[in-house]
Design a protein around this motif. Structure first.
Motif, PDB file in Angstrom:
ATOM      1  N   UNK A 208      45.656  48.712  75.831  1.00 17.44           N
ATOM      2  CA  UNK A 208      45.311  47.615  74.905  1.00 17.44           C
ATOM      3  C   UNK A 208      45.301  46.281  75.666  1.00 17.44           C
ATOM      4  N   UNK A 209      46.328  46.082  76.484  1.00 20.80           N
ATOM      5  CA  UNK A 209      46.415  44.803  77.203  1.00 20.80           C
ATOM      6  C   UNK A 209      45.280  44.670  78.216  1.00 20.80           C
ATOM      7  N   UNK A 210      44.909  45.799  78.833  1.00 19.43           N
ATOM      8  CA  UNK A 210      43.760  45.769  79.752  1.00 19.43           C
ATOM      9  C   UNK A 210      42.499  45.387  78.980  1.00 19.43           C
ATOM     10  N   UNK A 211      42.331  46.039  77.816  1.00 17.97           N
ATOM     11  CA  UNK A 211      41.134  45.782  77.001  1.00 17.97           C
ATOM     12  C   UNK A 211      41.036  44.304  76.623  1.00 17.97           C
ATOM     13  N   UNK A 212      42.209  43.690  76.388  1.00 10.88           N
ATOM     14  CA  UNK A 212      42.206  42.291  75.941  1.00 10.88           C
ATOM     15  C   UNK A 212      42.260  41.308  77.102  1.00 10.88           C
ATOM     16  N   UNK A 283      55.678  44.756  69.117  1.00 12.62           N
ATOM     17  CA  UNK A 283      55.886  43.645  68.180  1.00 12.62           C
ATOM     18  C   UNK A 283      55.605  42.322  68.883  1.00 12.62           C
ATOM     19  N   UNK A 284      56.104  42.212  70.091  1.00 10.88           N
ATOM     20  CA  UNK A 284      55.950  40.980  70.870  1.00 10.88           C
ATOM     21  C   UNK A 284      54.469  40.695  71.133  1.00 10.88           C
ATOM     22  N   UNK A 285      53.727  41.742  71.468  1.00  8.10           N
ATOM     23  CA  UNK A 285      52.317  41.527  71.829  1.00  8.10           C
ATOM     24  C   UNK A 285      51.446  41.284  70.590  1.00  8.10           C
ATOM     25  N   UNK A 286      51.704  42.067  69.545  1.00 13.15           N
ATOM     26  CA  UNK A 286      50.824  41.967  68.363  1.00 13.15           C
ATOM     27  C   UNK A 286      51.256  40.896  67.360  1.00 13.15           C
ATOM     28  N   UNK A 287      52.558  40.592  67.345  1.00 10.03           N
ATOM     29  CA  UNK A 287      53.104  39.652  66.358  1.00 10.03           C
ATOM     30  C   UNK A 287      52.582  39.952  64.947  1.00 10.03           C
ATOM     31  N   UNK A 288      52.871  41.169  64.457  1.00  7.08           N
ATOM     32  CA  UNK A 288      52.364  41.511  63.111  1.00  7.08           C
ATOM     33  C   UNK A 288      53.087  40.704  62.031  1.00  7.08           C
ATOM     34  N   UNK A 289      52.544  40.731  60.850  1.00 12.76           N
ATOM     35  CA  UNK A 289      53.221  40.035  59.738  1.00 12.76           C
ATOM     36  C   UNK A 289      54.545  40.724  59.402  1.00 12.76           C
TER      37      UNK A 289
END
Ligand code: SAM
Length: 587
Positions: A208-212, A283-289
């Motif tokens: 995911x981090x590579x993709x972004x 959680x840290x990367x996505x910071x969901x609600x």
């Protein structure tokens, strides 16, 4: 006439006469005014209350919150899971002068529209139970996907947690990560709209981090990086990216924390404990609600509480509001004792979901979490003083299933009869064929032992006669496993090994491999000579009969034993829904 009712202490309820337009803000009004006149008083005994004409005044600090009083017949027995909160039942009038209980006068109307029941309350034989027809009648199942929060389930297993949360009408699991193929396959079968990634979650996060374009911020092993680079194009396309994920939930593997695991210091267990860190990294990367972590009860005390504190502290550090607690699945409508630790987190500006109230009476010690200053914290109230419903029993759960033999392997059977309890009726739903009523095959000796265990509640290896039996090979062997009597003192008498279930009791905590000498040895059917079947285990966890499991029989048991009981997840989901809906209303 309508009422709003204030629940003011464990043994008092007060009832205030209201007009409809007042109801929305009555509690706030009440707090503002600090005093108000109480028009009726009703006495509470457990969840049962008695109607009285007495009027008293109470100080404001006695008020615990809003509640509702119903006639018990208003609750239909046909819906599962049932979720109603701060609801009390009233069937009698209490005459203080004579101390007598009388029939409730017909002019007394108890139904309040101030609170809607949050669960599956239904019309009763065509008669409406709510005067304004607003009671939720199971419509939550049909909440469109667009109005649910987009969810990523990590360590998804076969999907027990996702299933319950989705049933609650709050979440839509769009992405799931699970690295065991059969469990991932089961997730796919039951949640065909989800993108399921059968891989290590660390690999997926790296991809995911590579993709972004965030590869520089990602610390990963070379192995994870290699595997991430090998991910199929289609999978990469489906990966979630920050901003898309509103809710992350999951149960990082628990072997290391489980009190039942004798090997929790092994290197493998330690690696698995690091899965908590992987989970927090999401959680840290996505910071969901919202964020929900599920784990075994011992998670809070494992490693002297350090892992648990690390999880809570990390979420707080990220700016989340956090709540933690231990819940007992048995109090939410399954016939199983299963305590699980949960951590809720809500982003700033969101409403932090509350804990669901227990619905079924169920003995649940050890739900308290000890805090550093010697105080205790308990998320759920004890049901020792009562709950709206009795505990679900083994008979309620599996009493309708046809007889099968040791090693039964026919995947599809006929039910061969009607359901005999509301639980069975609900769990069958519209399923017409019985799936996975298959039983792990015991070897010859264990089968002989099983046949010698009396068909009475509580019987286990202690009830085996002290004699030898002849196997088909001609070998003479002890009926009582030789190692048990010698080591019993050190192991709580090995209670429950080769144990029979009690029709009127509950299942022990569902395990990943039911066997008579296993962690939880009580795995024999109450009156058949065999280990309980996959479907029986699934029902003990509250999975609907339509739910599919995948792979070998061992793998199916593993998926079930690892899962969060959907009714427990449902209860949590309803509280999340309340929080999400309240926020929407604010906006
Ligand atoms: C406790 S179970 C979760 C059960 C699930 N929440 C449910 O309700 O059905 C943990 C799952 O995590 C999976 N798992 C363990 N380590 C993993 C990893 N590194 N990456 C992805 N999945 C993993 C296991 O295969 C197991 O199915």
């Amino acid at each position: 006439m309508q009422f709003a009712i204030f629940w003011i202490s464990v043994d008092l309820l007060v009832l205030k006469k209201l007009t409809l337009h007042q109801q929305k803000s009555v509690f706030e009004d009440f707090i503002d005014q600090m005093t108000f006149q109480l028009l009726k008083l009703i006495h509470l005994i457990s969840e049962r209350v008695y109607y009285s004409e007495d009027i008293i005044n109470v100080p404001v600090d006695m008020v615990e919150g809003k509640c509702e009083v119903r006639k018990k017949i208003d609750i239909s027995n046909s819906d599962l899971p049932v979720m109603i909160e701060h609801v009390f039942f009233c069937e009698h009038f209490y005459d203080r002068a004579t101390g007598a209980l009388k029939q409730l006068p017909s002019n007394v109307k108890l139904m309040s529209v101030a609170r809607k029941a949050t669960g599956a309350l239904k019309k009763n034989k065509g008669k409406q139970i709510c005067e304004d027809n607003e009671v939720d009648s199971g419509k939550w199942m049909e909440v469109p996907k667009e109005s649910r929060i987009a969810t990523l389930d990590i360590f998804a297993g076969c999907g027990g947690l996702s299933e319950g949360l989705q049933q609650a009408g709050v979440s839509f699991t769009k992405w799931a990560i699970e690295y065991e193929e059969p469990a991932g396959e089961a997730f796919r079968q039951n949640h065909p709209e989800a993108a399921v990634f059968v891989d290590n979650c660390n690999v997926i996060l790296k991809a995911i981090m590579d993709k972004c374009g965030d590869s520089d911020d990602c610390v990963s092993t070379s192995e994870a990086a290699e595997q991430a680079a090998k991910l199929a194009e289609e999978n990469i396309k489906n990966l979630p990216v920050p901003g898309e994920v509103e809710f992350i939930n999951g149960g990082p593997p628990c072997q290391g924390f489980s009190g039942m695991n004798r090997f929790n210091q092994s290197p493998w267990s330690k690696v698995q404990c690091e899965m908590i860190l992987a989970f927090l990294s999401f959680a840290e990367y996505f910071r969901p609600r919202f964020f929900l972590l599920e784990n075994v009860r011992n998670f809070v005390s494992f490693n002297k509480g350090q892992t648990f504190r690390l999880a809570v502290a990390s979420l707080l550090e990220m700016g989340y509001q956090v709540r933690f607690g231990i819940l007992e699945a048995g109090t939410f409508g399954v016939a199983q004792s299963r305590k699980r630790a949960f951590i809720w987190a809500a982003a700033p500006g969101e409403i932090l979901p509350d804990w669901p109230e227990p619905m079924h009476v169920f003995a649940s010690p050890e739900l308290k979490i000890t805090l550093p200053d010697g105080k205790y914290y308990a998320a759920a109230k004890s049901t020792a003083g009562g709950a709206p419903f009795r505990a679900i029993t083994v008979r309620d759960t599996i009493g309708d299933l046809p007889k099968v033999e040791n090693g039964a392997s026919k995947l599809i059977l006929e039910y061969g009869g009607e359901p005999t309890s509301w639980f069975q009726k609900k769990i069958r739903g519209s399923t017409i064929a019985l799936n996975d009523h298959i039983s792990k095959e015991m070897n010859e000796l264990n089968l002989i032992r099983c046949k010698h265990i009396p068909k009475r509640p509580g019987c286990d290896w202690h009830d085996l006669p002290d004699e030898k039996v002849k196997l088909s090979s001609g070998q003479m062997v002890d009926l009582i496993p030789w190692c048990l009597p010698n080591t019993a003192k050190r192991h709580n008498q090995w209670k429950g090994l080769y144990g029979r279930l009690d029709w009127e009791g509950n299942f022990p905590t569902s395990v990943t491999d039911p066997q008579p000498m296993g962690k939880v040895g009580m795995c024999f059917h109450p009156d058949q000579d065999r280990i309980i079947t996959v479907r029986e285990c699934a029902r003990s966890q509250g999975f609907p009969d339509s739910y599919q499991f995948s792979g070998t029989i061992q793998s199916k048991h593993r998926q079930i034993g690892n899962a969060v009981p959907p009714p427990l997840a449902f209860a949590l989901g309803r509280k999340l829904k309340e929080a999400v809906d309240a926020k929407r209303q604010q906006a």
